[in-house]
Design a protein around this motif. Sequence first.
Motif, PDB file in Angstrom:
ATOM      1  N   TRP A  72     -45.134   4.113 -14.944  1.00  0.00           N
ATOM      2  CA  TRP A  72     -45.563   4.334 -16.324  1.00  0.00           C
ATOM      3  C   TRP A  72     -46.906   3.674 -16.613  1.00  0.00           C
ATOM      4  N   ARG A  73     -47.193   2.575 -15.933  1.00  0.00           N
ATOM      5  CA  ARG A  73     -48.534   1.980 -16.079  1.00  0.00           C
ATOM      6  C   ARG A  73     -49.584   2.924 -15.519  1.00  0.00           C
ATOM      7  N   ARG A  74     -49.251   3.597 -14.429  1.00  0.00           N
ATOM      8  CA  ARG A  74     -50.175   4.587 -13.871  1.00  0.00           C
ATOM      9  C   ARG A  74     -50.299   5.793 -14.792  1.00  0.00           C
ATOM     10  N   PHE A  75     -49.193   6.185 -15.418  1.00  0.00           N
ATOM     11  CA  PHE A  75     -49.258   7.262 -16.413  1.00  0.00           C
ATOM     12  C   PHE A  75     -50.215   6.876 -17.548  1.00  0.00           C
ATOM     13  N   ALA A  76     -50.117   5.620 -17.988  1.00  0.00           N
ATOM     14  CA  ALA A  76     -50.967   5.162 -19.090  1.00  0.00           C
ATOM     15  C   ALA A  76     -52.438   5.186 -18.685  1.00  0.00           C
ATOM     16  N   PHE A  77     -52.723   4.771 -17.461  1.00  0.00           N
ATOM     17  CA  PHE A  77     -54.111   4.788 -16.995  1.00  0.00           C
ATOM     18  C   PHE A  77     -54.617   6.224 -16.891  1.00  0.00           C
ATOM     19  N   GLN A  78     -53.749   7.112 -16.392  1.00  0.00           N
ATOM     20  CA  GLN A  78     -54.122   8.522 -16.314  1.00  0.00           C
ATOM     21  C   GLN A  78     -54.349   9.094 -17.711  1.00  0.00           C
ATOM     22  N   ALA A 166     -66.917  12.737 -21.355  1.00  0.00           N
ATOM     23  CA  ALA A 166     -65.554  13.250 -21.222  1.00  0.00           C
ATOM     24  C   ALA A 166     -65.379  13.972 -19.894  1.00  0.00           C
ATOM     25  N   THR A 167     -66.412  14.697 -19.495  1.00  0.00           N
ATOM     26  CA  THR A 167     -66.375  15.416 -18.224  1.00  0.00           C
ATOM     27  C   THR A 167     -66.244  14.455 -17.049  1.00  0.00           C
ATOM     28  N   ILE A 168     -66.949  13.334 -17.119  1.00  0.00           N
ATOM     29  CA  ILE A 168     -66.849  12.321 -16.067  1.00  0.00           C
ATOM     30  C   ILE A 168     -65.437  11.733 -16.036  1.00  0.00           C
ATOM     31  N   CYS A 169     -64.850  11.542 -17.215  1.00  0.00           N
ATOM     32  CA  CYS A 169     -63.464  11.060 -17.276  1.00  0.00           C
ATOM     33  C   CYS A 169     -62.526  12.035 -16.579  1.00  0.00           C
ATOM     34  N   ALA A 173     -60.053  11.355 -13.502  1.00  0.00           N
ATOM     35  CA  ALA A 173     -58.625  11.657 -13.617  1.00  0.00           C
ATOM     36  C   ALA A 173     -58.161  12.557 -12.479  1.00  0.00           C
ATOM     37  N   ALA A 174     -59.012  13.503 -12.088  1.00  0.00           N
ATOM     38  CA  ALA A 174     -58.647  14.405 -10.992  1.00  0.00           C
ATOM     39  C   ALA A 174     -58.450  13.631  -9.692  1.00  0.00           C
ATOM     40  N   ILE A 175     -59.298  12.629  -9.484  1.00  0.00           N
ATOM     41  CA  ILE A 175     -59.183  11.823  -8.263  1.00  0.00           C
ATOM     42  C   ILE A 175     -57.974  10.890  -8.352  1.00  0.00           C
ATOM     43  N   PHE A 176     -57.817  10.225  -9.496  1.00  0.00           N
ATOM     44  CA  PHE A 176     -56.689   9.303  -9.651  1.00  0.00           C
ATOM     45  C   PHE A 176     -55.359  10.051  -9.614  1.00  0.00           C
ATOM     46  N   GLY A 177     -55.363  11.290 -10.080  1.00  0.00           N
ATOM     47  CA  GLY A 177     -54.131  12.074 -10.113  1.00  0.00           C
ATOM     48  C   GLY A 177     -53.518  12.299  -8.744  1.00  0.00           C
ATOM     49  N   ARG A 178     -54.307  12.126  -7.701  1.00  0.00           N
ATOM     50  CA  ARG A 178     -53.776  12.274  -6.351  1.00  0.00           C
ATOM     51  C   ARG A 178     -52.737  11.208  -6.024  1.00  0.00           C
ATOM     52  N   SER A 179     -52.742  10.123  -6.788  1.00  0.00           N
ATOM     53  CA  SER A 179     -51.791   9.043  -6.515  1.00  0.00           C
ATOM     54  C   SER A 179     -50.371   9.404  -6.937  1.00  0.00           C
ATOM     55  N   PHE A 180     -50.208  10.549  -7.613  1.00  0.00           N
ATOM     56  CA  PHE A 180     -48.878  10.947  -8.077  1.00  0.00           C
ATOM     57  C   PHE A 180     -48.180  11.890  -7.106  1.00  0.00           C
ATOM     58  N   LYS A 181     -48.683  11.972  -5.896  1.00  0.00           N
ATOM     59  CA  LYS A 181     -48.016  12.805  -4.891  1.00  0.00           C
ATOM     60  C   LYS A 181     -46.594  12.298  -4.681  1.00  0.00           C
ATOM     61  N   GLY A 182     -45.671  13.229  -4.577  1.00  0.00           N
ATOM     62  CA  GLY A 182     -44.272  12.857  -4.426  1.00  0.00           C
ATOM     63  C   GLY A 182     -43.488  13.022  -5.711  1.00  0.00           C
ATOM     64  N   LEU A 183     -44.197  13.059  -6.844  1.00  0.00           N
ATOM     65  CA  LEU A 183     -43.548  13.308  -8.128  1.00  0.00           C
ATOM     66  C   LEU A 183     -43.643  14.789  -8.466  1.00  0.00           C
ATOM     67  N   ASP A 184     -42.674  15.275  -9.213  1.00  0.00           N
ATOM     68  CA  ASP A 184     -42.799  16.630  -9.737  1.00  0.00           C
ATOM     69  C   ASP A 184     -44.058  16.686 -10.604  1.00  0.00           C
ATOM     70  N   PRO A 185     -44.903  17.701 -10.451  1.00  0.00           N
ATOM     71  CA  PRO A 185     -46.168  17.750 -11.192  1.00  0.00           C
ATOM     72  C   PRO A 185     -46.014  17.618 -12.702  1.00  0.00           C
ATOM     73  N   MET A 186     -44.866  18.020 -13.230  1.00  0.00           N
ATOM     74  CA  MET A 186     -44.672  17.939 -14.673  1.00  0.00           C
ATOM     75  C   MET A 186     -44.467  16.502 -15.145  1.00  0.00           C
ATOM     76  N   ALA A 187     -43.992  15.633 -14.262  1.00  0.00           N
ATOM     77  CA  ALA A 187     -43.713  14.250 -14.664  1.00  0.00           C
ATOM     78  C   ALA A 187     -44.985  13.497 -15.047  1.00  0.00           C
ATOM     79  N   PRO A 188     -46.023  13.459 -14.193  1.00  0.00           N
ATOM     80  CA  PRO A 188     -47.244  12.768 -14.618  1.00  0.00           C
ATOM     81  C   PRO A 188     -47.933  13.453 -15.789  1.00  0.00           C
ATOM     82  N   ALA A 189     -47.807  14.782 -15.878  1.00  0.00           N
ATOM     83  CA  ALA A 189     -48.408  15.484 -17.018  1.00  0.00           C
ATOM     84  C   ALA A 189     -47.742  15.048 -18.315  1.00  0.00           C
ATOM     85  N   ALA A 190     -46.416  15.089 -18.346  1.00  0.00           N
ATOM     86  CA  ALA A 190     -45.692  14.686 -19.552  1.00  0.00           C
ATOM     87  C   ALA A 190     -45.850  13.194 -19.812  1.00  0.00           C
ATOM     88  N   GLY A 191     -45.752  12.395 -18.757  1.00  0.00           N
ATOM     89  CA  GLY A 191     -45.849  10.949 -18.922  1.00  0.00           C
ATOM     90  C   GLY A 191     -47.195  10.511 -19.461  1.00  0.00           C
TER      91      GLY A 191
END
Length: 226
Positions: A72-78, A166-169, A173-191
């Motif tokens: 959830w801390r990673r969700f918050a950072f994302q 915003a575009t740089i953000c 986010a696209a790069i950091f989002g790779r850290s959510f591998k292993g989770l259902d894609p909807m989980a980090p999106a919703a979180g």
Amino acid sequence: MNNRQDTNIAGELALLVVLAALWGGSYTFIKLGVATIPPITLIAARTTIAGLLLLAVMWARGISMPRDAAIWRRFAFQAVLNSVIPWTLIAWGERHVDAALATILNSAAPIFTFLLTAVVTRHEATTPRKLLGVVAGMAGILLIVGVDAFHDIGSGLLAEAAIVAATICYACAAIFGRSFKGLDPMAPAAGSLLAGAAVLIPASLVVEQPWTLAPSQSSVLALLAL
């Protein structure tokens, strides 16, 4: 076999067209929304509605949200990278620039992702072919939106800079989002959306006092469309 492949390709192209229409249309909806709804309040409502909708879809699919505090801390950072900062900056920027120009400026996200990957993270190979693909994509957006969108460029430099930030953000986010591998894609999106809402709702209450607003019908409908 070939017929099945052709069907799959046609289906994927159709989904791509729908996705492009939704992505491009969101900037028009934001423009309509911020006409009578302040940026933080608009984005607070957007993240809340989207997060709850995704939770409902996950519940219907039998997918549960992670309960690990570290995740959830990673969700918050994302959330900070993917919604809190960029969506608020874009909403504020579109009070001063046209939606078409915002679309073009924001389409540079893949360029920044490419540059960050090549210079900073280096988590994958950055080839000239990939760069060509990114540039071709931006050129396609420019052709669709039209060069007329550039007529007012420079008239709202601060707003334009906010949209580029915003575009740089988004790229980060696209790069950091790779850290959510292993989770259902909807989980980090919703979180991340719910975490973003947890930040934006208090900010909206303190800064913009939404109970004093009188949004127009078009702004409310645009918010719901987002």
